[in-house]
Design a protein around this motif. Structure first.
Motif, PDB file in Angstrom:
ATOM      1  N   LEU A 229     -11.532   2.856  12.302  1.00  0.00           N
ATOM      2  CA  LEU A 229     -10.073   2.803  12.249  1.00  0.00           C
ATOM      3  C   LEU A 229      -9.525   1.980  13.415  1.00  0.00           C
ATOM      4  O   LEU A 229      -8.594   1.179  13.249  1.00  0.00           O
ATOM      5  CB  LEU A 229      -9.507   4.222  12.296  1.00  0.00           C
ATOM      6  N   HIS A 290      -3.305   5.643   4.144  1.00  0.00           N
ATOM      7  CA  HIS A 290      -4.142   4.455   4.012  1.00  0.00           C
ATOM      8  C   HIS A 290      -3.547   3.467   3.009  1.00  0.00           C
ATOM      9  O   HIS A 290      -3.714   2.254   3.141  1.00  0.00           O
ATOM     10  CB  HIS A 290      -5.577   4.829   3.617  1.00  0.00           C
ATOM     11  N   CYS A 294      -2.544  -0.428   3.703  1.00  0.00           N
ATOM     12  CA  CYS A 294      -2.923  -1.534   2.811  1.00  0.00           C
ATOM     13  C   CYS A 294      -1.707  -2.404   2.502  1.00  0.00           C
ATOM     14  O   CYS A 294      -1.790  -3.637   2.470  1.00  0.00           O
ATOM     15  CB  CYS A 294      -3.524  -1.002   1.522  1.00  0.00           C
ATOM     16  N   MET A 401      -9.570  -0.465   4.519  1.00  0.00           N
ATOM     17  CA  MET A 401      -8.889   0.830   4.539  1.00  0.00           C
ATOM     18  C   MET A 401      -9.287   1.688   3.347  1.00  0.00           C
ATOM     19  O   MET A 401      -9.468   2.906   3.467  1.00  0.00           O
ATOM     20  CB  MET A 401      -7.370   0.631   4.547  1.00  0.00           C
ATOM     21  N   ALA A 405     -10.890   5.333   4.074  1.00  0.00           N
ATOM     22  CA  ALA A 405     -10.047   6.507   3.846  1.00  0.00           C
ATOM     23  C   ALA A 405     -10.812   7.773   3.478  1.00  0.00           C
ATOM     24  O   ALA A 405     -10.542   8.843   4.040  1.00  0.00           O
ATOM     25  CB  ALA A 405      -9.001   6.188   2.779  1.00  0.00           C
ATOM     26  N   ARG A 413      -4.951  11.572   6.130  1.00  0.00           N
ATOM     27  CA  ARG A 413      -4.592  10.593   5.098  1.00  0.00           C
ATOM     28  C   ARG A 413      -3.281  10.917   4.429  1.00  0.00           C
ATOM     29  O   ARG A 413      -2.555  10.033   3.988  1.00  0.00           O
ATOM     30  CB  ARG A 413      -5.681  10.516   4.019  1.00  0.00           C
TER      31      ARG A 413
END
Length: 435
Positions: A229, A290, A294, A401, A405, A413
């Motif tokens: 991350l 996530h 994106c 991602m 995730a 999340r």
């Protein structure tokens, strides 16, 4: 009554912390545009030498977050943030006494240590205050408000800096630097008086878990999903800093007929950030984090592509294209800033959150160091090369991602449910998957 008293203390603490974060941004917006010219004029050193000394001071402070993270977990974030503000104030007072290059390096190192300590501890303080927020705010809302206030603060500081630059007076420059030192001292007082230490202590994990002292960085270095991350966020941070580092010289060198548009577009970005941050947080709060990140990656890729677009367009379309490009940048930043900070906080075990968030801040430090070198090297090859590379990197964050995730804690999340994304509003899950 006890519950109401705790809620009032948290609200007061939150307001004080919001003001502290805003003041820090005012100081940055005021000092950064003046720094090179002021320090060069005060010391007689060239701009190149001043730039080298400021970079050297930044490198000296680079290892500090690892130590700060340990102190935050041991002492709590408030005393660290307080010391950080005082260090920055001392650095700015040192700038007022600069007469040679040695004094520049000393003052810049003290200020840089303070700034690094501030960003390595302030977000832990925000995260701890947002735990079980009695007002029902999600973490994104806390970070969203802070993002909006930071944009306003930086804009105010930049306006004052612009006035100071137009006057071109050494006395005015010194007055601005002195004002920065005073503002930082005011922020320290606000923090000390407005944020009780009792409401900044993180929630403890369930009985039976290891003690934070025995866990330490050993857990973090073994937590591969979190390190991934941090790596992905370095790409996001690289996109983030490129607007101020790469956009102005690109337009000046390759689109000189519209150089005048740079200032208004940067001002537009500040206004959009300040006006729409909380609205964007409300719009995306039901999306998994996530997925939001994106979206930020796609928006930053669009920004990079549209920024290069005028290279192949008629001149009449240059300004509209660059305007849309900066709006894409603004949208990406509005999504990324609150979500990434909330995700980094909730993906960390609560008892060693300070270490985790301190390491997460390295993504921004690395991006700041890499960005000028990356842009200059690629720009020497081709006018479009920096933007093509940036667009490709931003798009790569999407599959990155999506793959990462499932390995992050579920509560990190999700944003629906409780204040922290948990099903009942309690503390986030601390179990790791894939570590």
């Amino acid at each position: 009554m006890r519950s109401a008293s705790v809620g009032l203390r948290r609200n007061t603490a939150g307001t004080a912390l919001f003001l502290v974060m805003m003041i820090d941004s005012v100081v940055n917006g005021l000092f950064v545009p003046l720094s090179m010219l002021y320090l060069s004029a005060s010391s007689g050193a060239s701009l190149v030498k001043v730039g080298f000394l400021l970079s050297l001071a930044g490198l000296v402070s680079l290892p500090l977050p690892l130590w700060i993270g340990r102190l935050v977990d041991r002492l709590g974030p408030k005393p660290i943030v307080l010391v950080a503000q005082l260090l920055q104030a001392a650095g700015f007072l040192g700038y007022l006494m600069v007469r040679d290059t040695g004094a520049i390096l000393l003052a810049a190192t003290v200020a840089s240590l303070g700034q690094r300590a501030f960003w390595s501890s302030a977000f832990t303080l925000v995260s701890n205050l947002s735990d079980r927020d009695p007002g029902g705010h999600s973490r994104e809302r806390w970070f969203g408000v802070i993002g909006s206030l930071r944009a306003v603060g930086y804009g105010l500081g930049a306006v004052v800096a612009g006035v100071a630059l137009s006057v071109k007076s050494g006395l005015v420059y010194r007055g601005a630097i002195g004002a920065c030192a005073c503002l930082l001292l005011v922020a320290a007082v606000l923090l000390e008086r407005g944020v009780p230490r009792s409401v900044t202590v993180a929630l403890k994990e369930k009985p039976g878990n290891e003690d934070a002292g025995s866990r330490g960085y050993r857990v973090l270095w073994a937590d591969r999903p979190y390190l991934a991350l941090v790596g992905l966020n370095t790409v996001f941070a690289l996109c983030n800093v490129m607007l101020s580092i790469a956009f102005p010289p690109f337009v000046d060198r390759r689109l000189p007929a519209v150089t005048w548009v740079v200032g208004p577009l940067l001002a537009m970005n500040t206004v959009v950030q300040a006006a729409l941050q909380t609205t964007v947080v409300r719009l995306i709060r039901r999306l998994p984090r996530h997925v939001s990140l994106c979206l930020a990656g796609v928006l930053w890729a669009s920004w990079a592509g549209l920024t290069a677009g005028p290279l192949w367009m008629p001149r009449a379309l240059w300004v509209p294209c660059l305007t849309v490009a900066v709006l894409c940048y603004s949208a990406a930043q509005l999504v990324h800033s609150p979500v990434s900070n909330a995700l980094s906080a909730d993906a960390a075990p609560v008892d060693i959150r300070g270490r985790y968030i301190a390491v997460f801040q390295y993504s921004f430090a690395i991006a700041t160091v890499v960005a000028p070198l990356l842009f200059s090297a690629l720009f020497a090859l081709s006018s479009a090369a920096p933007w093509a590379a940036l667009a490709a990197l931003a798009l790569l964050t999407v599959p990155g991602m999506l793959a990462l995730a499932p390995r992050l804690p579920r509560s990190a999340r999700a944003t629906d449910g409780g204040p922290d994304g948990g099903p009942d509003g309690g503390p986030p899950e601390t179990g790791r998957s894939g570590a």
